[in-house]
Design a protein around this motif. Structure first.
Motif, PDB file in Angstrom:
ATOM      1  N   VAL A   7       0.558  -1.245  -0.068  1.00  0.00           N
ATOM      2  CA  VAL A   7       0.003   0.001   0.181  1.00  0.00           C
ATOM      3  C   VAL A   7       0.619   1.220  -0.116  1.00  0.00           C
ATOM      4  N   VAL A   8       0.662   2.183  -0.692  1.00  0.00           N
ATOM      5  CA  VAL A   8       1.035   3.556  -0.636  1.00  0.00           C
ATOM      6  C   VAL A   8       0.033   4.351  -0.092  1.00  0.00           C
ATOM      7  N   ILE A   9       0.418   5.028   1.303  1.00  0.00           N
ATOM      8  CA  ILE A   9      -0.436   5.954   1.823  1.00  0.00           C
ATOM      9  C   ILE A   9      -0.469   7.226   1.471  1.00  0.00           C
ATOM     10  N   TYR A  10      -1.496   8.091   1.296  1.00  0.00           N
ATOM     11  CA  TYR A  10      -1.661   9.440   1.125  1.00  0.00           C
ATOM     12  C   TYR A  10      -2.275  10.055   2.296  1.00  0.00           C
ATOM     13  N   TYR A  11      -1.753  11.003   2.890  1.00  0.00           N
ATOM     14  CA  TYR A  11      -2.365  11.917   3.524  1.00  0.00           C
ATOM     15  C   TYR A  11      -1.730  13.611   3.817  1.00  0.00           C
ATOM     16  N   ASP A  12      -2.459  14.272   4.713  1.00  0.00           N
ATOM     17  CA  ASP A  12      -2.120  15.580   4.762  1.00  0.00           C
ATOM     18  C   ASP A  12      -1.995  16.012   3.548  1.00  0.00           C
ATOM     19  N   GLY A  13      -2.880  15.969   2.401  1.00  0.00           N
ATOM     20  CA  GLY A  13      -2.762  16.477   1.152  1.00  0.00           C
ATOM     21  C   GLY A  13      -4.093  16.520   0.673  1.00  0.00           C
ATOM     22  N   LYS A  14      -4.259  16.332  -0.655  1.00  0.00           N
ATOM     23  CA  LYS A  14      -5.739  16.742  -1.425  1.00  0.00           C
ATOM     24  C   LYS A  14      -6.147  15.456  -2.130  1.00  0.00           C
ATOM     25  N   VAL A  15      -7.298  15.385  -2.173  1.00  0.00           N
ATOM     26  CA  VAL A  15      -8.212  14.393  -3.220  1.00  0.00           C
ATOM     27  C   VAL A  15      -8.728  15.395  -4.288  1.00  0.00           C
ATOM     28  N   ARG A  16      -7.955  15.106  -5.448  1.00  0.00           N
ATOM     29  CA  ARG A  16      -8.639  15.907  -6.631  1.00  0.00           C
ATOM     30  C   ARG A  16      -9.294  15.012  -7.438  1.00  0.00           C
ATOM     31  N   TYR A  17     -10.462  15.692  -7.950  1.00  0.00           N
ATOM     32  CA  TYR A  17     -11.249  14.987  -9.285  1.00  0.00           C
ATOM     33  C   TYR A  17     -11.054  15.779 -10.370  1.00  0.00           C
ATOM     34  N   THR A  18     -10.605  15.017 -11.194  1.00  0.00           N
ATOM     35  CA  THR A  18     -10.190  15.638 -12.807  1.00  0.00           C
ATOM     36  C   THR A  18     -11.021  14.620 -13.611  1.00  0.00           C
ATOM     37  N   LYS A  19     -11.141  15.182 -15.084  1.00  0.00           N
ATOM     38  CA  LYS A  19     -11.880  14.338 -16.175  1.00  0.00           C
ATOM     39  C   LYS A  19     -11.236  12.919 -16.272  1.00  0.00           C
ATOM     40  N   ASN A  20     -10.201  12.584 -15.732  1.00  0.00           N
ATOM     41  CA  ASN A  20      -9.672  11.125 -15.556  1.00  0.00           C
ATOM     42  C   ASN A  20      -9.848  10.480 -14.356  1.00  0.00           C
ATOM     43  N   GLY A  21     -10.609  11.205 -13.420  1.00  0.00           N
ATOM     44  CA  GLY A  21     -10.956  10.284 -12.130  1.00  0.00           C
ATOM     45  C   GLY A  21     -10.417  11.051 -11.230  1.00  0.00           C
ATOM     46  N   VAL A  22     -10.110  10.545  -9.984  1.00  0.00           N
ATOM     47  CA  VAL A  22      -9.441  10.868  -8.724  1.00  0.00           C
ATOM     48  C   VAL A  22      -7.971  10.826  -8.824  1.00  0.00           C
ATOM     49  N   ILE A  23      -7.505  11.579  -7.990  1.00  0.00           N
ATOM     50  CA  ILE A  23      -5.762  11.936  -8.036  1.00  0.00           C
ATOM     51  C   ILE A  23      -5.786  12.218  -6.458  1.00  0.00           C
ATOM     52  N   PHE A  24      -4.804  11.321  -5.772  1.00  0.00           N
ATOM     53  CA  PHE A  24      -4.489  11.521  -4.468  1.00  0.00           C
ATOM     54  C   PHE A  24      -3.053  12.326  -4.445  1.00  0.00           C
ATOM     55  N   LEU A  25      -3.157  13.338  -3.478  1.00  0.00           N
ATOM     56  CA  LEU A  25      -1.862  14.556  -3.595  1.00  0.00           C
ATOM     57  C   LEU A  25      -1.341  14.309  -2.240  1.00  0.00           C
ATOM     58  N   SER A  26      -0.064  14.006  -2.012  1.00  0.00           N
ATOM     59  CA  SER A  26       0.348  14.202  -0.817  1.00  0.00           C
ATOM     60  C   SER A  26       2.078  14.396  -0.912  1.00  0.00           C
ATOM     61  N   GLU A  27       2.659  15.042   0.083  1.00  0.00           N
ATOM     62  CA  GLU A  27       4.107  15.167   0.128  1.00  0.00           C
ATOM     63  C   GLU A  27       4.861  14.100   0.557  1.00  0.00           C
ATOM     64  N   ASN A  28       4.098  13.506   1.614  1.00  0.00           N
ATOM     65  CA  ASN A  28       4.660  12.088   2.330  1.00  0.00           C
ATOM     66  C   ASN A  28       3.835  11.093   1.881  1.00  0.00           C
ATOM     67  N   THR A  29       4.224   9.884   1.397  1.00  0.00           N
ATOM     68  CA  THR A  29       3.683   8.575   1.040  1.00  0.00           C
ATOM     69  C   THR A  29       4.429   7.352   1.697  1.00  0.00           C
TER      70      THR A  29
END
Length: 126
Positions: A7-29
């Motif tokens: 698993v790659v864990i994203y936290y303390d960032g953002k969840v973005r919704y684009t035309k290609n779906g969802v993207i998880f963004l985080s500095e630390n993973t």
């Protein structure tokens, strides 16, 4: 023997919704590996320990990102709220053959939770 899941864990960032779906963004993973038959309580505990060690934090929510369509590549996400959601995530991941799965986790401080509960208890009209 139970299959291990990376698993790659994203936290303390953002969840973005684009035309290609969802993207998880985080500095630390940070990365984590667990058995496919893990229960939700144990998964939350392992994620919390991996990121915060002994700091009193609680997992507020877990969102799972998966490939919804291959042509064009589109991703979607769903919240894991119960044992059935966790099982669906594991089965979807294993069927996909992907090398790892991606989780976006939100946390809340146990101290903040306790303070909010106390505030609500004493400010709510009788």
């Amino acid at each position: 023997m139970s299959e291990r899941i990376s698993v790659v864990i994203y936290y303390d960032g953002k969840v973005r919704y684009t035309k290609n779906g969802v993207i998880f963004l985080s500095e630390n993973t940070p990365r984590l590996v667990f058995n496919q038959n893990i229960d939700l309580t144990e998964l939350c505990k392992r994620i919390r320990r991996k990121i915060f060690g002994t700091t009193p934090m609680k997992v507020l929510s877990i969102k799972y990102q998966f490939c919804a369509s291959v042509d064009p590549v589109t991703s979607d996400s769903f919240d894991i709220k119960c044992a059935h959601g966790l099982e669906a995530m594991v089965q979807t991941h294993l069927a996909s053959g992907a090398p790892y799965l991606e989780l976006y986790v939100q946390f809340v401080s146990l101290n903040d939770t306790f303070a909010t509960a106390i505030r609500e208890e004493y400010t709510t009209p009788a």
